[in-house]
Scaffold this active site. Structure first.
Site, PDB file in Angstrom:
ATOM      1  N   GLY A 138       0.920  -1.346   0.038  1.00 44.04           N
ATOM      2  CA  GLY A 138       0.018  -0.127   0.138  1.00 44.04           C
ATOM      3  C   GLY A 138       0.920   1.445  -0.004  1.00 44.04           C
ATOM      4  O   GLY A 138       1.913   1.387  -0.783  1.00 44.04           O
ATOM      5  N   CYS A 139       0.481   2.467   0.960  1.00 47.43           N
ATOM      6  CA  CYS A 139       1.106   3.513   0.799  1.00 47.43           C
ATOM      7  C   CYS A 139       2.425   3.335   1.141  1.00 47.43           C
ATOM      8  O   CYS A 139       3.428   4.327   0.882  1.00 47.43           O
ATOM      9  CB  CYS A 139       0.313   4.596   1.704  1.00 47.43           C
ATOM     10  N   ALA A 140       2.785   2.345   2.299  1.00 48.68           N
ATOM     11  CA  ALA A 140       4.102   2.201   2.499  1.00 48.68           C
ATOM     12  C   ALA A 140       5.316   1.726   1.644  1.00 48.68           C
ATOM     13  O   ALA A 140       6.570   2.022   1.765  1.00 48.68           O
ATOM     14  CB  ALA A 140       4.147   1.307   3.747  1.00 48.68           C
TER      15      ALA A 140
END
Length: 354
Positions: A138-140
């Site tokens: 995801g955003c990581a």
């Protein structure tokens, strides 16, 4: 240590002010006669003024299922991904054949062959290039991708590596999405791609670049939080899972993790000159600043990026790093911290030094 020698950010051409997106979504997602007060409040309070979308706004009414959404993802991801990769390689002064490893990440569409495999020919990547497509961080994944490049280059210091992020969040729009999580996502997320080139200590570009060194990285899973962030994947496609506890978890646990990570390197939050933080939303940024005792200006680059383009998932930290470098690199010896949060619930930290 490896060195970042180039970073790029690319956006789709379809740019809209937040209020136009709000109006379109009210007609597209809310049932006739529904109270739109919550939608308006969340969109107004998101800290976003404009977003770029993969498609013209009027075309989203035609996306009636996961198949069409993913077809649109493939078309736009290949276009934006190629632009971003070419820009980063050109900035580094390399051609595709000089790349030894490419890590590609996205959590907003599925492709097999993966995006970097489909772009291998257009970019001129070698047939023996090492590839690592990533889904699920995801955003990581932008910060994690930088860390994985550094892991590879530590063992192969003569190599050059490319990170490519293509995120088309608008294509995960839920036509019947009226939950608070759906509406928060509809207020925050935008579309874009980013790319980054890093080299090992024995590469010819290592000593000639003013880019930051990747000093260290840390990954962290927070037990008992897996239900708070991610996708609910079904016939409807990707529906966001977004727990209301995330800002508080950020304030308490992520801030503690950042302090612990910095302390290993004899640093404190006040010693960090450049904060390259994923803009998960204004409440998450506020919680992080409060938990770390940061001044109001510390996360300014993240807030500006959120306002201009929204949350670009894994591509956001690459856009923010590009912006920081474009403003003029910090003085030699300065420290930077790249930080992003993702499903798991998890954090990825990357320590940089100029």
């Amino acid at each position: 240590m490896s060195r970042i020698v180039a970073v790029s950010g690319v956006l789709p051409p379809h740019r809209y002010p937040q209020h136009e997106i709000t109006e379109a979504l009210a007609g597209l997602c809310l049932p006739p006669g529904a109270d739109r007060a919550l939608l308006d409040r969340l969109h107004t309070g998101a800290g976003v003024t404009h977003r770029h979308l993969a498609l013209p706004l009027e075309q989203y009414a035609r996306i009636d299922g996961f198949g069409r959404a993913n077809d649109a993802f493939l078309t736009a991801a290949l276009d934006l991904g190629e632009q971003a990769a070419r820009a980063a390689l050109a900035e580094a002064g390399l051609d595709g054949g000089a790349v030894d490893l490419v890590v590609s990440t996205s959590v907003t569409g599925i492709a097999a062959p993966s995006v970097e495999a489909r772009l291998a020919g257009p970019l001129g990547l070698r047939p023996d290039v090492r590839r690592l497509p990533v889904f699920g961080l995801g955003c990581a994944a932008g910060a994690a991708g930088v860390a994985r490049l550094a892991d590879h280059l530590a063992g192969r210091p003569a190599h050059a590596a490319l990170l490519l992020s293509t995120e088309l969040c608008s294509l995960t729009l839920q036509r019947a999405g009226t939950s608070r999580a759906d509406l928060v996502a509809s207020a925050l997320f935008g579309d874009g791609a980013g790319a980054l080139v890093a080299v090992g200590a024995d590469h010819p570009l290592y000593g000639s670049s003013r880019g930051p060194l990747v000093v260290a990285a840390r990954s962290r899973l927070y037990p008992g939080t897996a239900h708070l962030l991610g996708w609910d994947i079904g016939d409807h496609g990707f529906r966001i899972v977004l727990g209301s506890e995330l800002p508080e978890l950020t304030r308490l646990h992520v801030a503690e993790e950042v302090e612990s990570f910095l302390a290993v390197h004899d640093l404190k939050p006040a010693d960090v000159s450049a904060w390259i933080c994923h803009p998960g939303g204004p409440r998450v940024l506020d919680a992080l600043a409060e938990g770390l005792g940061l001044p109001g200006t510390a996360l300014a680059a993240s807030r500006r990026s959120l306002a201009r383009v929204g949350n670009l998932s894994s591509a956001s930290v690459l856009h923010i790093l590009r912006d920081v470098l474009a403003e003029g690199p910090p003085p030699p010896g300065s420290t930077g911290l790249m930080l992003a949060l993702g499903p798991g619930f998890s954090s990825e930290l990357v320590l940089l030094r100029w």
